[in-house]
Design a protein around this motif. Structure first.
Motif, PDB file in Angstrom:
ATOM      1  N   UNK A  46     -32.652  21.012   6.655  1.00 25.77           N
ATOM      2  CA  UNK A  46     -32.654  19.870   7.581  1.00 25.77           C
ATOM      3  C   UNK A  46     -33.806  20.035   8.558  1.00 25.77           C
ATOM      4  N   UNK A  47     -34.440  18.935   8.898  1.00 20.88           N
ATOM      5  CA  UNK A  47     -35.567  18.954   9.830  1.00 20.88           C
ATOM      6  C   UNK A  47     -35.618  17.638  10.571  1.00 20.88           C
ATOM      7  N   UNK A  48     -35.908  17.717  11.871  1.00 24.17           N
ATOM      8  CA  UNK A  48     -36.032  16.520  12.717  1.00 24.17           C
ATOM      9  C   UNK A  48     -34.790  15.629  12.600  1.00 24.17           C
ATOM     10  N   UNK A  49     -33.625  16.246  12.481  1.00 24.22           N
ATOM     11  CA  UNK A  49     -32.375  15.510  12.423  1.00 24.22           C
ATOM     12  C   UNK A  49     -32.016  14.946  11.071  1.00 24.22           C
ATOM     13  N   UNK A  50     -32.902  15.073  10.084  1.00 23.75           N
ATOM     14  CA  UNK A  50     -32.649  14.526   8.754  1.00 23.75           C
ATOM     15  C   UNK A  50     -32.281  15.648   7.788  1.00 23.75           C
ATOM     16  N   UNK A  51     -31.233  15.422   6.992  1.00 25.72           N
ATOM     17  CA  UNK A  51     -30.789  16.405   6.006  1.00 25.72           C
ATOM     18  C   UNK A  51     -31.432  16.085   4.658  1.00 25.72           C
ATOM     19  N   UNK A  52     -32.276  16.989   4.185  1.00 22.68           N
ATOM     20  CA  UNK A  52     -32.910  16.798   2.876  1.00 22.68           C
ATOM     21  C   UNK A  52     -31.972  17.228   1.755  1.00 22.68           C
ATOM     22  N   UNK A  53     -31.343  18.384   1.911  1.00 18.20           N
ATOM     23  CA  UNK A  53     -30.336  18.859   0.959  1.00 18.20           C
ATOM     24  C   UNK A  53     -29.168  19.416   1.760  1.00 18.20           C
ATOM     25  N   UNK A  54     -27.931  19.149   1.338  1.00 23.63           N
ATOM     26  CA  UNK A  54     -26.763  19.556   2.126  1.00 23.63           C
ATOM     27  C   UNK A  54     -26.339  20.989   1.833  1.00 23.63           C
ATOM     28  N   UNK A  60     -24.324  31.156   5.173  1.00 21.14           N
ATOM     29  CA  UNK A  60     -24.895  31.250   6.509  1.00 21.14           C
ATOM     30  C   UNK A  60     -26.116  30.362   6.632  1.00 21.14           C
ATOM     31  N   UNK A  61     -26.308  29.803   7.814  1.00 23.27           N
ATOM     32  CA  UNK A  61     -27.470  28.964   8.078  1.00 23.27           C
ATOM     33  C   UNK A  61     -28.003  29.253   9.473  1.00 23.27           C
ATOM     34  N   UNK A  62     -29.315  29.243   9.586  1.00 22.87           N
ATOM     35  CA  UNK A  62     -29.969  29.274  10.891  1.00 22.87           C
ATOM     36  C   UNK A  62     -30.061  27.833  11.359  1.00 22.87           C
ATOM     37  N   UNK A  63     -29.446  27.543  12.509  1.00 22.48           N
ATOM     38  CA  UNK A  63     -29.273  26.170  12.962  1.00 22.48           C
ATOM     39  C   UNK A  63     -29.866  25.999  14.353  1.00 22.48           C
ATOM     40  N   UNK A  64     -30.626  24.920  14.536  1.00 21.94           N
ATOM     41  CA  UNK A  64     -31.050  24.488  15.868  1.00 21.94           C
ATOM     42  C   UNK A  64     -30.262  23.229  16.210  1.00 21.94           C
ATOM     43  N   UNK A  65     -29.517  23.274  17.311  1.00 26.13           N
ATOM     44  CA  UNK A  65     -28.729  22.100  17.675  1.00 26.13           C
ATOM     45  C   UNK A  65     -29.597  21.098  18.430  1.00 26.13           C
ATOM     46  N   UNK A 153     -26.937  18.536  14.805  1.00 29.90           N
ATOM     47  CA  UNK A 153     -27.938  19.482  14.310  1.00 29.90           C
ATOM     48  C   UNK A 153     -29.305  18.820  14.247  1.00 29.90           C
ATOM     49  N   UNK A 154     -30.304  19.491  14.809  1.00 30.98           N
ATOM     50  CA  UNK A 154     -31.691  19.013  14.743  1.00 30.98           C
ATOM     51  C   UNK A 154     -32.398  19.573  13.509  1.00 30.98           C
ATOM     52  N   UNK A 155     -32.217  20.868  13.250  1.00 36.28           N
ATOM     53  CA  UNK A 155     -32.879  21.503  12.107  1.00 36.28           C
ATOM     54  C   UNK A 155     -32.019  22.668  11.638  1.00 36.28           C
ATOM     55  N   UNK A 156     -32.097  22.974  10.344  1.00 38.63           N
ATOM     56  CA  UNK A 156     -31.296  24.073   9.814  1.00 38.63           C
ATOM     57  C   UNK A 156     -31.801  24.473   8.445  1.00 38.63           C
ATOM     58  N   UNK A 157     -31.543  25.718   8.092  1.00 38.87           N
ATOM     59  CA  UNK A 157     -31.836  26.194   6.746  1.00 38.87           C
ATOM     60  C   UNK A 157     -30.835  27.277   6.390  1.00 38.87           C
ATOM     61  N   UNK A 158     -30.326  27.224   5.163  1.00 41.61           N
ATOM     62  CA  UNK A 158     -29.312  28.196   4.772  1.00 41.61           C
ATOM     63  C   UNK A 158     -29.933  29.327   3.969  1.00 41.61           C
ATOM     64  N   UNK A 159     -29.243  30.444   3.960  1.00 42.12           N
ATOM     65  CA  UNK A 159     -29.614  31.624   3.192  1.00 42.12           C
ATOM     66  C   UNK A 159     -28.349  32.390   2.895  1.00 42.12           C
ATOM     67  N   UNK A 160     -28.177  33.510   3.580  1.00 40.08           N
ATOM     68  CA  UNK A 160     -26.963  34.269   3.471  1.00 40.08           C
ATOM     69  C   UNK A 160     -27.162  35.581   2.722  1.00 40.08           C
ATOM     70  N   UNK A 161     -26.215  36.497   2.914  1.00 41.98           N
ATOM     71  CA  UNK A 161     -25.009  36.354   3.727  1.00 41.98           C
ATOM     72  C   UNK A 161     -25.255  36.697   5.186  1.00 41.98           C
ATOM     73  N   UNK A 162     -24.219  36.446   6.033  1.00 41.02           N
ATOM     74  CA  UNK A 162     -24.217  36.975   7.394  1.00 41.02           C
ATOM     75  C   UNK A 162     -24.275  38.497   7.297  1.00 41.02           C
ATOM     76  N   UNK A 163     -25.159  39.108   8.082  1.00 39.38           N
ATOM     77  CA  UNK A 163     -25.321  40.563   8.068  1.00 39.38           C
ATOM     78  C   UNK A 163     -24.694  41.234   9.274  1.00 39.38           C
ATOM     79  N   UNK A 164     -24.715  40.546  10.409  1.00 34.51           N
ATOM     80  CA  UNK A 164     -24.193  41.088  11.670  1.00 34.51           C
ATOM     81  C   UNK A 164     -23.350  40.020  12.338  1.00 34.51           C
ATOM     82  N   UNK A 165     -22.153  40.398  12.763  1.00 31.44           N
ATOM     83  CA  UNK A 165     -21.274  39.493  13.490  1.00 31.44           C
ATOM     84  C   UNK A 165     -20.710  40.232  14.690  1.00 31.44           C
ATOM     85  N   UNK A 166     -20.917  39.665  15.887  1.00 31.82           N
ATOM     86  CA  UNK A 166     -20.504  40.326  17.139  1.00 31.82           C
ATOM     87  C   UNK A 166     -21.080  41.731  17.233  1.00 31.82           C
TER      88      UNK A 166
END
Length: 291
Positions: A46-54, A60-65, A153-166
């Motif tokens: 997702x970029x500039x508020x538009x989702x190209x692929x869901x 996990x995704x890196x997300x900019x709100x 969401x303004x921008x986001x990209x997924x990958x994974x997995x989560x490596x560190x939590x808290x």
């Protein structure tokens, strides 16, 4: 973007202050078909508020709100709203992807199009069979356009997995749909478990909301062998990440700062006196700009 423009050229043309490679894409899957093409992104872009692929897979995704703040969240299709053809916006409530099955009853979707409809349809390699939405499934026909949106969401990209939590290192591949016949198959079918030393890329968020990115070199007997996922998580925790995630590594790993590539791109094993003459083109990336 296509292979005609690499990440360094894109950084230069857009004036980005830094950039790093993004999420997974189809590359060596054995069952590519007309609905899924080599180099198609796997998961959320997702970029500039538009989702190209869901978020086809729960990952996990890196997300900019919309405020500009950065987060690492595990997202799936239920976090989206979908519009098929001329229907109203609805939230998916049940679906089947390749992590959970090969056939389903409903509407088969790949990114921005309907590929088939029926009581027993094949689950696309890089798509889903949508089986329920709030208020029932809309009418759909093969070829219908599909639109997605991700509220807040303004921008986001997924990958994974989560490596560190808290601040603690841990990951669960199966919980993030790295199983079944879900792409990328080279990641899902890795018979070495977490013993494979590879070039890696990770993004993390510190307690005060700062972004930390690590590009780990590998496949080079003189320079660096690489890391496993657990060791990558330990590195991110040591760098102060309260939450961190894996992004696409291997030959796709790339980090640019102030216009310079600061990591060692790798295609195959490198050694003394062996120069890297070309690198794998990227098809998604994260570009950072001053706001």
């Amino acid at each position: 973007w296509g292979p005609e423009q690499d990440i360094a050229a894109r950084v230069q043309s857009t004036g980005a202050i830094a950039a790093f490679s993004g999420g997974f894409f189809l590359y060596s899957e054995p069952d590519l078909c007309a609905d899924c093409r080599r180099h198609d992104p796997v998961g959320l872009v997702a970029s500039a508020g538009a989702v190209a692929t869901p978020s086809t897979f729960r990952r996990a995704a890196l997300v900019q709100d919309v405020t500009g703040a950065l987060h690492i969240r595990v997202l799936d299709l239920g976090d989206h709203e979908v519009q098929i053809g001329g229907s109203s916006w609805r939230r998916p409530t049940a679906w089947v992807n390749r992590a959970h099955g090969s056939r389903g009853s409903g509407i088969a979707l790949v990114a921005e199009r309907v590929v088939s409809v029926g009581p027993d349809v094949a689950v696309p390699l890089n798509g889903v069979v949508l089986t329920a939405c709030d208020g029932g499934l809309p009418d759909a026909s093969p070829g219908d356009a599909v639109a997605w949106r991700l509220p807040g969401v303004r921008a986001a990209i997924s990958g994974g997995p989560v490596l560190v939590s808290d601040g603690v290192c841990a990951f669960d591949l199966a919980a993030e749909d790295f199983r079944g016949t879900a792409p990328p198959r080279t990641f899902v079918d890795d018979e070495t478990g977490d013993r494979n030393l590879l070039p890696r890329l990770a993004a993390g968020i510190t307690a005060d909301g700062a972004l930390v990115v690590a590009a780990v070199d590998g496949r080079n007997a003189e320079h660096a062998l690489g890391l496993g996922l657990h060791s990558l998580g330990e590195l991110m925790a040591a760098l102060g990440a309260e939450r961190a995630m894996n992004l696409d590594g291997g030959s796709s790993k790339r980090l640019i700062v102030d216009g310079e590539i600061v990591d060692l791109p790798s295609i195959g094993v490198q050694g003394r006196g062996v120069a890297v003459e070309e690198v794998r083109p990227l098809h998604t990336a994260v570009l950072l700009h001053l706001m």
